[in-house]
Design a protein around this motif. Structure first.
Motif, mmCIF file in Angstrom:
data_model
loop_
_atom_site.group_PDB
_atom_site.id
_atom_site.type_symbol
_atom_site.label_atom_id
_atom_site.label_comp_id
_atom_site.label_asym_id
_atom_site.label_seq_id
_atom_site.Cartn_x
_atom_site.Cartn_y
_atom_site.Cartn_z
ATOM 1 N N LYS A 1 -11.488 9.404 2.115
ATOM 2 C CA LYS A 1 -10.147 9.474 1.523
ATOM 3 C C LYS A 1 -9.808 8.145 0.838
ATOM 4 O O LYS A 1 -9.245 8.135 -0.265
ATOM 5 C CB LYS A 1 -9.122 9.792 2.619
ATOM 6 C CG LYS A 1 -7.711 9.999 2.106
ATOM 7 C CD LYS A 1 -7.580 11.318 1.357
ATOM 8 C CE LYS A 1 -6.183 11.498 0.775
ATOM 9 N NZ LYS A 1 -6.089 12.704 -0.060
ATOM 10 N N LEU A 2 -10.172 7.043 1.470
ATOM 11 C CA LEU A 2 -9.908 5.734 0.864
ATOM 12 C C LEU A 2 -10.650 5.599 -0.472
ATOM 13 O O LEU A 2 -10.100 5.074 -1.446
ATOM 14 C CB LEU A 2 -10.312 4.601 1.819
ATOM 15 C CG LEU A 2 -9.423 4.437 3.067
ATOM 16 C CD1 LEU A 2 -10.054 3.460 4.054
ATOM 17 C CD2 LEU A 2 -8.013 3.967 2.684
ATOM 18 N N LEU A 3 -11.885 6.094 -0.508
ATOM 19 C CA LEU A 3 -12.643 6.068 -1.772
ATOM 20 C C LEU A 3 -11.949 6.917 -2.836
ATOM 21 O O LEU A 3 -11.793 6.501 -3.988
ATOM 22 C CB LEU A 3 -14.064 6.609 -1.557
ATOM 23 C CG LEU A 3 -15.048 5.722 -0.785
ATOM 24 C CD1 LEU A 3 -16.299 6.525 -0.430
ATOM 25 C CD2 LEU A 3 -15.432 4.488 -1.601
ATOM 26 N N GLU A 4 -11.528 8.098 -2.396
ATOM 27 C CA GLU A 4 -10.871 9.026 -3.321
ATOM 28 C C GLU A 4 -9.598 8.403 -3.905
ATOM 29 O O GLU A 4 -9.298 8.548 -5.091
ATOM 30 C CB GLU A 4 -10.531 10.293 -2.532
ATOM 31 C CG GLU A 4 -10.043 11.467 -3.324
ATOM 32 C CD GLU A 4 -9.505 12.532 -2.351
ATOM 33 O OE1 GLU A 4 -10.225 12.892 -1.388
ATOM 34 O OE2 GLU A 4 -8.357 12.976 -2.564
ATOM 35 N N LEU A 5 -8.883 7.658 -3.081
ATOM 36 C CA LEU A 5 -7.622 7.051 -3.530
ATOM 37 C C LEU A 5 -7.845 5.830 -4.425
ATOM 38 O O LEU A 5 -6.902 5.339 -5.036
ATOM 39 C CB LEU A 5 -6.779 6.637 -2.311
ATOM 40 C CG LEU A 5 -6.236 7.767 -1.441
ATOM 41 C CD1 LEU A 5 -5.580 7.196 -0.183
ATOM 42 C CD2 LEU A 5 -5.234 8.627 -2.219
ATOM 43 N N GLY A 6 -9.066 5.337 -4.481
ATOM 44 C CA GLY A 6 -9.329 4.187 -5.349
ATOM 45 C C GLY A 6 -9.947 2.994 -4.641
ATOM 46 O O GLY A 6 -10.039 1.910 -5.218
ATOM 47 N N GLY A 7 -10.370 3.175 -3.412
ATOM 48 C CA GLY A 7 -11.057 2.091 -2.704
ATOM 49 C C GLY A 7 -12.433 1.842 -3.307
ATOM 50 O O GLY A 7 -13.083 2.761 -3.800
ATOM 51 N N LEU B 1 0.840 -1.204 0.000
ATOM 52 C CA LEU B 1 0.000 0.000 0.000
ATOM 53 C C LEU B 1 0.874 1.254 0.000
ATOM 54 O O LEU B 1 1.912 1.285 0.651
ATOM 55 C CB LEU B 1 -0.907 0.004 1.242
ATOM 56 C CG LEU B 1 -2.338 -0.495 1.026
ATOM 57 C CD1 LEU B 1 -2.358 -1.859 0.375
ATOM 58 C CD2 LEU B 1 -3.103 -0.505 2.345
ATOM 59 N N SER B 2 0.424 2.267 -0.709
ATOM 60 C CA SER B 2 1.140 3.554 -0.711
ATOM 61 C C SER B 2 0.998 4.196 0.668
ATOM 62 O O SER B 2 0.087 3.869 1.434
ATOM 63 C CB SER B 2 0.549 4.474 -1.777
ATOM 64 O OG SER B 2 -0.772 4.835 -1.391
ATOM 65 N N GLU B 3 1.888 5.138 0.956
ATOM 66 C CA GLU B 3 1.840 5.823 2.251
ATOM 67 C C GLU B 3 0.493 6.537 2.425
ATOM 68 O O GLU B 3 -0.069 6.569 3.522
ATOM 69 C CB GLU B 3 3.020 6.800 2.374
ATOM 70 C CG GLU B 3 3.113 7.515 3.718
ATOM 71 C CD GLU B 3 3.095 6.574 4.933
ATOM 72 O OE1 GLU B 3 3.630 5.445 4.849
ATOM 73 O OE2 GLU B 3 2.515 6.967 5.976
ATOM 74 N N GLU B 4 -0.014 7.101 1.339
ATOM 75 C CA GLU B 4 -1.315 7.792 1.395
ATOM 76 C C GLU B 4 -2.437 6.839 1.828
ATOM 77 O O GLU B 4 -3.269 7.182 2.666
ATOM 78 C CB GLU B 4 -1.664 8.338 0.002
ATOM 79 C CG GLU B 4 -1.447 9.813 -0.176
ATOM 80 C CD GLU B 4 -1.957 10.293 -1.521
ATOM 81 O OE1 GLU B 4 -1.704 9.604 -2.535
ATOM 82 O OE2 GLU B 4 -2.600 11.352 -1.544
ATOM 83 N N PHE B 5 -2.431 5.659 1.246
ATOM 84 C CA PHE B 5 -3.435 4.661 1.626
ATOM 85 C C PHE B 5 -3.264 4.260 3.092
ATOM 86 O O PHE B 5 -4.237 4.163 3.849
ATOM 87 C CB PHE B 5 -3.308 3.405 0.740
ATOM 88 C CG PHE B 5 -4.353 3.328 -0.338
ATOM 89 C CD1 PHE B 5 -5.709 3.227 -0.013
ATOM 90 C CD2 PHE B 5 -4.009 3.331 -1.681
ATOM 91 C CE1 PHE B 5 -6.684 3.139 -1.001
ATOM 92 C CE2 PHE B 5 -4.977 3.257 -2.679
ATOM 93 C CZ PHE B 5 -6.311 3.161 -2.339
ATOM 94 N N LYS B 6 -1.997 4.025 3.474
ATOM 95 C CA LYS B 6 -1.742 3.601 4.862
ATOM 96 C C LYS B 6 -2.257 4.653 5.845
ATOM 97 O O LYS B 6 -2.899 4.324 6.838
ATOM 98 C CB LYS B 6 -0.239 3.387 5.079
ATOM 99 C CG LYS B 6 0.325 2.145 4.422
ATOM 100 C CD LYS B 6 1.822 2.079 4.703
ATOM 101 C CE LYS B 6 2.472 0.910 4.003
ATOM 102 N NZ LYS B 6 3.940 0.967 4.096
ATOM 103 N N GLN B 7 -1.957 5.931 5.527
ATOM 104 C CA GLN B 7 -2.357 6.996 6.448
ATOM 105 C C GLN B 7 -3.882 7.115 6.510
ATOM 106 O O GLN B 7 -4.461 7.271 7.592
ATOM 107 C CB GLN B 7 -1.708 8.327 6.047
ATOM 108 C CG GLN B 7 -1.817 9.404 7.133
ATOM 109 C CD GLN B 7 -1.246 8.950 8.482
ATOM 110 O OE1 GLN B 7 -0.154 8.360 8.561
ATOM 111 N NE2 GLN B 7 -1.984 9.180 9.563
ATOM 112 N N ALA B 8 -4.525 7.019 5.355
ATOM 113 C CA ALA B 8 -5.996 7.107 5.332
ATOM 114 C C ALA B 8 -6.608 5.972 6.153
ATOM 115 O O ALA B 8 -7.604 6.156 6.861
ATOM 116 C CB ALA B 8 -6.502 7.066 3.894
ATOM 117 N N LEU B 9 -5.979 4.813 6.078
ATOM 118 C CA LEU B 9 -6.495 3.680 6.847
ATOM 119 C C LEU B 9 -6.241 3.876 8.350
ATOM 120 O O LEU B 9 -7.123 3.628 9.167
ATOM 121 C CB LEU B 9 -5.865 2.379 6.336
ATOM 122 C CG LEU B 9 -6.743 1.144 6.498
ATOM 123 C CD1 LEU B 9 -6.339 0.053 5.523
ATOM 124 C CD2 LEU B 9 -6.701 0.596 7.915
#
Lengths: 281, 122
Positions: B70-76, B55-63
């Motif tokens: 934010k997770l949806l925005e990133l592609g969840g 997972l990218s750092e952005e995904f990790k932080q959103a989680l």
């Protein structure tokens, strides 16, 4: 020849499966919903269909994003259910009907539909919740099931008109199968709901009832919608109307008798519609 | 070029090819939560589990922030995020509230305000 004896539309939301597991059918929240089903079960008991063609969408149990068919048909002797990650108990396997499955596949490809053919798939709550509602206590040993999956998860999804045409081709296939069999169609999912994003929670009872009206009298009106129009009117998961349209396409072109209708909203986050349609021939 | 672009709908991210491409690893991780051992492994060490799925750092932080929008925005995808929500014991009304800025009770009341009373039976 095989005969289509009726079509049933029903929700497949997981919360209904959980409510059944927990015995909540007669609580105030669920009572109106579950009251719909006994008359449909009585009809099924009287008519005794041999086969159910079940239109559903997979929500990431078998058909995950790595290989996600737009249209898929089960051609397996048996379909197992499994853990989906959040708590409905898996149910015993459904029995397939491979001969009719292959007949449908052959007919579809001769008629310019090219579905993914699945000889070994697990089915998720999209299929198991309707089966549990219609044949409670796992009492579905007497009926064979052909699951037909439509992608409702990732765009691009088939246009509503295309799901209708796909269903129509399946209905034609059933009616030209040279076996004496009674077939019931199940269109599952819907109606208005949105699970994702800041707009989560939107419902549209008026549009849901409009869809149920037109599903009976004039499904071509529903085929005029694009998926984004359905999303605007009824939320991101309103696109599950695809399975209702496929069922209606398979039922045949004449206006069916609407034997029963019920609408309850909300159950979980969803406007829940149920209909029993009998083709007039 | 064929016009297939979906027009925007407010408060909604269409989960299309572009989103599915961005979110593939995250959704793949959530898909693994169909398995009880995987759920336990995530709960035991979420950081290691996220790393395993690159997972990218952005995904990790959103989680870490449990920021579902934010997770949806990133592609969840909500279908896979529902499996993640299951791990935390959040049902659809809990995550509906989290995404729409409401408490669970407020979200339930919002649902009811659009629905109950419109029941038909016949």
């Amino acid at each position: 020849m095989a005969k289509v004896i009726g079509g049933i539309t029903t929700s497949h939301i997981p919360a209904i499966g959980v409510a059944i597991d927990k015995g909540l059918e007669d609580t105030p929240y669920y009572r109106d919903l579950f009251a719909t089903y006994p008359p449909i079960r009585e009809w099924l008991n009287e008519e005794k269909p041999d086969i159910a063609v079940l239109f559903y969408n997979d929500h990431g149990l078998e058909m995950w994003l790595d290989k996600k068919p737009t249209f898929a048909i089960g051609c397996a002797p048996q379909y197992e259910n499994a853990d989906e990650g959040w708590g409905i108990k898996p149910i015993p396997p459904l029995t397939g009907e491979t001969e009719l499955s292959w007949h449908i596949v052959n007919h579809l490809i001769e008629n310019d539909f090219d579905p993914t053919v699945c000889q070994d798939i697990k089915v998720d709550h999209g299929a198991t919740v309707p089966m549990t509602l219609l044949w409670p206590n796992h009492n579905y040993q007497g009926i064979k099931v052909i699951p037909v999956a439509i992608n409702c998860e990732r765009h691009p999804m088939p246009k509503p008109s295309r799901s209708y045409a796909f269903g129509k081709a399946i209905g034609d296939a059933i009616r030209c199968w040279d076996q004496d069999a009674k077939v019931v169609l199940l269109g599952t999912g819907g109606l208005s709901h949105q699970l994702d994003g800041p707009r989560a929670g939107i419902l549209n009872a008026e549009f849901d009832n409009y869809c149920m009206d037109k599903l009976v009298s004039d499904p071509q009106e529903l085929c005029k919608f694009s998926n984004v129009e359905l999303i605007e009117k009824g939320g991101a998961q309103m696109v599950e109307l695809a399975m209702w349209l496929a069922m209606r396409g398979a039922l045949g072109e004449g206006v069916p008798e609407e034997r029963l209708r019920n609408y309850v909203s909300p159950i979980s986050n969803t406007g829940v519609g149920v209909q029993l349609l009998i083709p007039q021939d | 070029m064929t016009d297939y672009k979906m027009r925007p709908v407010e408060g909604t991210i269409h989960f299309d090819g572009a989103q599915a491409t961005k979110g593939f690893n995250f959704n793949k991780m959530c898909f693994s939560f169909n398995n009880e051992e995987a759920r336990q492994a995530f709960l035991a060490d979420p950081e290691a589990y996220m790393e395993r799925f690159k997972l990218s750092e952005e995904f990790k932080q959103a989680l870490r922030d449990k920021d579902l929008n934010k997770l949806l925005e990133l592609g969840g995808s909500i279908y896979y995020m529902a499996k993640l929500a299951g791990i935390f014991g959040w049902n659809m009304q809990v995550i509906g509230g989290m995404q729409s800025g409401r408490t669970t009770e407020e979200f339930q009341a919002y649902l009811e305000s659009q629905g109950r009373g419109k029941t038909t039976n016949g």
